[in-house]
Design a protein around this motif. Structure first.
Motif, PDB file in Angstrom:
ATOM      1  N   PRO A 139       0.969  -1.230  -0.123  1.00 44.61           N
ATOM      2  CA  PRO A 139      -0.054   0.029   0.202  1.00 44.61           C
ATOM      3  C   PRO A 139       0.985   1.380   0.006  1.00 44.61           C
ATOM      4  CG  PRO A 139       0.113  -1.011   2.262  1.00 44.61           C
ATOM      5  CD  PRO A 139       0.703  -1.720   1.339  1.00 44.61           C
ATOM      6  N   ASN A 140       0.103   2.494  -0.124  1.00 42.35           N
ATOM      7  CA  ASN A 140       0.781   3.759   0.297  1.00 42.35           C
ATOM      8  C   ASN A 140       1.837   3.748   1.348  1.00 42.35           C
ATOM      9  OD1 ASN A 140       0.179   5.654  -1.841  1.00 42.35           O
ATOM     10  ND2 ASN A 140      -1.951   5.622  -1.233  1.00 42.35           N
ATOM     11  N   GLY A 141       2.721   4.403   1.158  1.00 44.65           N
ATOM     12  CA  GLY A 141       3.853   4.456   2.206  1.00 44.65           C
ATOM     13  C   GLY A 141       4.332   3.274   2.864  1.00 44.65           C
ATOM     14  N   ALA A 142       4.148   2.104   2.153  1.00 43.28           N
ATOM     15  CA  ALA A 142       4.887   0.866   2.596  1.00 43.28           C
ATOM     16  C   ALA A 142       6.602   0.935   2.546  1.00 43.28           C
ATOM     17  CB  ALA A 142       4.206   0.003   1.808  1.00 43.28           C
ATOM     18  N   GLY A 143       6.899   1.711   1.632  1.00 46.86           N
ATOM     19  CA  GLY A 143       8.303   1.812   1.564  1.00 46.86           C
ATOM     20  C   GLY A 143       8.892   1.379   0.302  1.00 46.86           C
ATOM     21  N   LYS A 144       8.223   1.270  -0.828  1.00 44.55           N
ATOM     22  CA  LYS A 144       8.565   0.619  -2.203  1.00 44.55           C
ATOM     23  C   LYS A 144       9.424   1.426  -2.749  1.00 44.55           C
ATOM     24  CE  LYS A 144       4.033   0.351  -3.542  1.00 44.55           C
ATOM     25  NZ  LYS A 144       3.532   1.153  -2.240  1.00 44.55           N
ATOM     26  N   SER A 145       9.051   2.846  -2.844  1.00 45.51           N
ATOM     27  CA  SER A 145       9.927   3.779  -3.771  1.00 45.51           C
ATOM     28  C   SER A 145      11.240   4.136  -2.805  1.00 45.51           C
ATOM     29  CB  SER A 145       9.318   5.240  -3.517  1.00 45.51           C
ATOM     30  OG  SER A 145       8.193   5.194  -4.248  1.00 45.51           O
ATOM     31  N   THR A 146      11.233   3.881  -1.444  1.00 44.07           N
ATOM     32  CA  THR A 146      12.642   3.989  -0.786  1.00 44.07           C
ATOM     33  C   THR A 146      13.551   2.943  -0.978  1.00 44.07           C
ATOM     34  OG1 THR A 146      11.264   5.321   1.235  1.00 44.07           O
ATOM     35  CG2 THR A 146      13.317   4.140   1.874  1.00 44.07           C
ATOM     36  N   LEU A 147      12.952   1.699  -1.093  1.00 45.20           N
ATOM     37  CA  LEU A 147      13.449   0.407  -1.603  1.00 45.20           C
ATOM     38  C   LEU A 147      14.542   0.714  -2.753  1.00 45.20           C
ATOM     39  CD1 LEU A 147      14.292  -2.571  -1.165  1.00 45.20           C
ATOM     40  CD2 LEU A 147      12.190  -2.925  -2.480  1.00 45.20           C
TER      41      LEU A 147
ATOM     42  N   PRO B  22      11.811   6.360 -12.563  1.00 47.53           N
ATOM     43  CA  PRO B  22      11.090   6.736 -10.912  1.00 47.53           C
ATOM     44  C   PRO B  22       9.764   7.136 -10.967  1.00 47.53           C
ATOM     45  CG  PRO B  22      12.105   8.492 -12.081  1.00 47.53           C
ATOM     46  CD  PRO B  22      12.457   7.349 -12.892  1.00 47.53           C
ATOM     47  N   GLU B  23       9.215   6.946  -9.929  1.00 43.15           N
ATOM     48  CA  GLU B  23       7.812   7.094  -9.590  1.00 43.15           C
ATOM     49  C   GLU B  23       7.360   8.542 -10.178  1.00 43.15           C
ATOM     50  OE1 GLU B  23       6.686   6.997  -5.490  1.00 43.15           O
ATOM     51  OE2 GLU B  23       4.560   7.272  -5.810  1.00 43.15           O
ATOM     52  N   GLY B  24       6.035   8.668 -10.811  1.00 39.08           N
ATOM     53  CA  GLY B  24       5.920  10.153 -11.273  1.00 39.08           C
ATOM     54  C   GLY B  24       6.833  10.449 -12.705  1.00 39.08           C
TER      55      GLY B  24
ATOM     56  N   ASP C 120       8.998   1.863 -10.947  1.00 41.46           N
ATOM     57  CA  ASP C 120       8.461   2.359  -9.824  1.00 41.46           C
ATOM     58  C   ASP C 120       6.930   2.802 -10.326  1.00 41.46           C
ATOM     59  OD1 ASP C 120       7.490   3.373  -7.477  1.00 41.46           O
ATOM     60  OD2 ASP C 120       9.267   4.342  -6.735  1.00 41.46           O
ATOM     61  N   GLU C 121       5.966   2.034  -9.853  1.00 45.22           N
ATOM     62  CA  GLU C 121       4.625   2.266 -10.128  1.00 45.22           C
ATOM     63  C   GLU C 121       4.472   3.072 -11.331  1.00 45.22           C
ATOM     64  OE1 GLU C 121       1.991   3.676  -6.970  1.00 45.22           O
ATOM     65  OE2 GLU C 121       3.487   3.211  -5.735  1.00 45.22           O
ATOM     66  N   PRO C 122       4.773   2.335 -12.693  1.00 45.09           N
ATOM     67  CA  PRO C 122       4.311   2.915 -13.780  1.00 45.09           C
ATOM     68  C   PRO C 122       2.919   3.122 -14.160  1.00 45.09           C
ATOM     69  CG  PRO C 122       5.023   0.444 -14.044  1.00 45.09           C
ATOM     70  CD  PRO C 122       5.403   0.838 -12.519  1.00 45.09           C
TER      71      PRO C 122
HETATM   72  P1  ATP Z   1       3.661   5.409  -2.254  1.00 41.63           P
HETATM   73  O1  ATP Z   1       3.289   4.260  -3.130  1.00 41.63           O
HETATM   74  O2  ATP Z   1       2.799   6.313  -1.829  1.00 41.63           O
HETATM   75  O3  ATP Z   1       4.716   6.238  -3.123  1.00 41.63           O
HETATM   76  P2  ATP Z   1       5.928   3.860  -0.969  1.00 41.63           P
HETATM   77  O4  ATP Z   1       5.585   2.381  -0.838  1.00 41.63           O
HETATM   78  O5  ATP Z   1       6.511   4.181  -2.393  1.00 41.63           O
HETATM   79  O6  ATP Z   1       4.574   4.930  -1.201  1.00 41.63           O
HETATM   80  P3  ATP Z   1       7.981   5.368   0.224  1.00 41.63           P
HETATM   81  O7  ATP Z   1       7.677   6.648  -0.644  1.00 41.63           O
HETATM   82  O8  ATP Z   1       8.914   4.617   0.303  1.00 41.63           O
HETATM   83  O9  ATP Z   1       6.473   4.509   0.195  1.00 41.63           O
HETATM   84  O10 ATP Z   1       7.692   5.838   1.703  1.00 41.63           O
HETATM   85  C1  ATP Z   1       7.893   5.209   2.964  1.00 41.63           C
HETATM   86  C2  ATP Z   1       7.977   6.032   4.066  1.00 41.63           C
HETATM   87  O11 ATP Z   1       8.910   7.139   4.307  1.00 41.63           O
HETATM   88  C3  ATP Z   1       6.592   6.835   4.142  1.00 41.63           C
HETATM   89  O12 ATP Z   1       6.237   6.971   5.619  1.00 41.63           O
HETATM   90  C4  ATP Z   1       7.024   8.205   3.792  1.00 41.63           C
HETATM   91  O13 ATP Z   1       6.021   9.394   4.349  1.00 41.63           O
HETATM   92  C5  ATP Z   1       8.645   8.319   4.049  1.00 41.63           C
HETATM   93  N1  ATP Z   1       9.404   9.229   3.446  1.00 41.63           N
HETATM   94  C6  ATP Z   1       9.700   8.872   2.070  1.00 41.63           C
HETATM   95  N2  ATP Z   1      10.425   9.823   1.912  1.00 41.63           N
HETATM   96  C7  ATP Z   1      10.826  10.594   2.564  1.00 41.63           C
HETATM   97  C8  ATP Z   1      11.547  11.704   2.773  1.00 41.63           C
HETATM   98  N3  ATP Z   1      12.496  12.281   1.979  1.00 41.63           N
HETATM   99  N4  ATP Z   1      11.465  12.253   4.016  1.00 41.63           N
HETATM  100  C9  ATP Z   1      11.013  11.918   5.225  1.00 41.63           C
HETATM  101  N5  ATP Z   1      10.108  10.995   5.117  1.00 41.63           N
HETATM  102  C10 ATP Z   1      10.045  10.142   4.032  1.00 41.63           C
END
Ligand code: ATP
Length: 236
Positions: A35-43, A82-84, A159-161
């Motif tokens: 889901p949203n905010g799970a950390g996918k983009s961070t990975l 990247p996403e977006g 990332d989320e194409p």
């Molecule tokens: P989405 O699908 O909504 O993009 P995601 O699964 O890709 O979500 P991430 O973008 O990796 O999730 O975010 C994971 C967590 O880290 C979220 O709680 C987000 O708010 C937080 N986060 C992401 N980037 C930053 C940042 N640059 N500074 C602070 N917190 C961040």
């Protein structure tokens, strides 16, 4: 090919990834859903070197990625779409694709890759002189994928194409990604919120929730899992 072990990432006090491990074999199609905010983009950002981890390791084709800056990782063969989309809006379609071709592997095979890109996405050939910022969302997504392909990657990370695209356009993008995997044998790591469509494409999937991998397995195992069916597929 890619091995992520025990990865932990925090933004200030906020933990975004906790002890994440995953593996991508050469030629595989691996999907990470969540889901949203799970950390996918961070990975993805940690793999491509935009965000530094607090702990864990990442190896790619035998190299310790964490010892290398982001620019090296592109040269090693990692393409991050990247996403977006993040296309260069004030450059033309063709210039965006050329920008992707900066690694040696991309420059060497540029003419052949451009031909392949045009076969996959004919609209990018028709619109080659148009400014990227004036393309539709779907066209910008095609361009972002094309820019990634232009680098001559060994691993394509998407990332989320499908984000923000109408279902028919998203389906077309998924079809092209599947075609790139099938016909070009490219290794693919995809993160997606459209769980059913994304899992259908993969050899193996991972479910990421609040920074942790809570489930992984081959496509059939995930599709038969009660939790996946209830939480992500709306079945059962
Ligand atoms: P989405 O699908 O909504 O993009 P995601 O699964 O890709 O979500 P991430 O973008 O990796 O999730 O975010 C994971 C967590 O880290 C979220 O709680 C987000 O708010 C937080 N986060 C992401 N980037 C930053 C940042 N640059 N500074 C602070 N917190 C961040």
């Amino acid at each position: 090919m890619l091995e992520v072990t025990g990865l932990s990432v925090a933004y200030g006090g906020l933990r975004a990834l906790s002890d994440v491990s995953l593996a991508v074999g050469e030629g595989q199609f691996i999907t990470v859903v969540g889901p949203n905010g799970a950390g996918k983009s961070t990975l993805f950002k940690t793999i491509s070197g935009i965000v530094p981890p607090q702990g864990g390791g990442i190896r790619f084709c035998g190299e310790d990625l964490l010892a290398r800056p982001a620019s090296d990782r592109a040269h090693l063969g990692i393409a991050h779409v990247p996403e977006g989309r993040q296309v260069f809006k004030s450059l033309t379609v063709r210039e965006n694709i050329e920008m992707g071709a900066f690694p040696e592997a991309g420059r060497r095979h540029y003419a052949r890759t451009l031909e392949r890109i045009h076969a996959l996405f004919p609209i990018l050939e028709q619109r080659h002189a148009q400014l990227a910022g004036t393309l539709s969302g779907g066209e910008q997504q095609m361009l972002a994928i094309a820019r990634g392909l232009a680098s001559g990657p060994r691993l394509l990370m998407l990332d989320e194409p499908s984000m923000g695209l109408a279902p028919a356009v998203a389906d077309m993008i998924f079809d092209r990604i599947s075609q790139i995997h099938r016909e070009d044998g490219l290794t693919i790591l995809l993160v997606e919120q459209r769980v059913a469509e994304a899992l259908e494409l993969c050899d193996r999937g991972y479910v990421l929730e609040t920074g942790r991998i809570v489930l992984d397995g081959p496509y059939q195992t995930l599709m038969n899992d009660d939790r996946v069916r209830r939480s992500y597929l709306g079945i059962g």
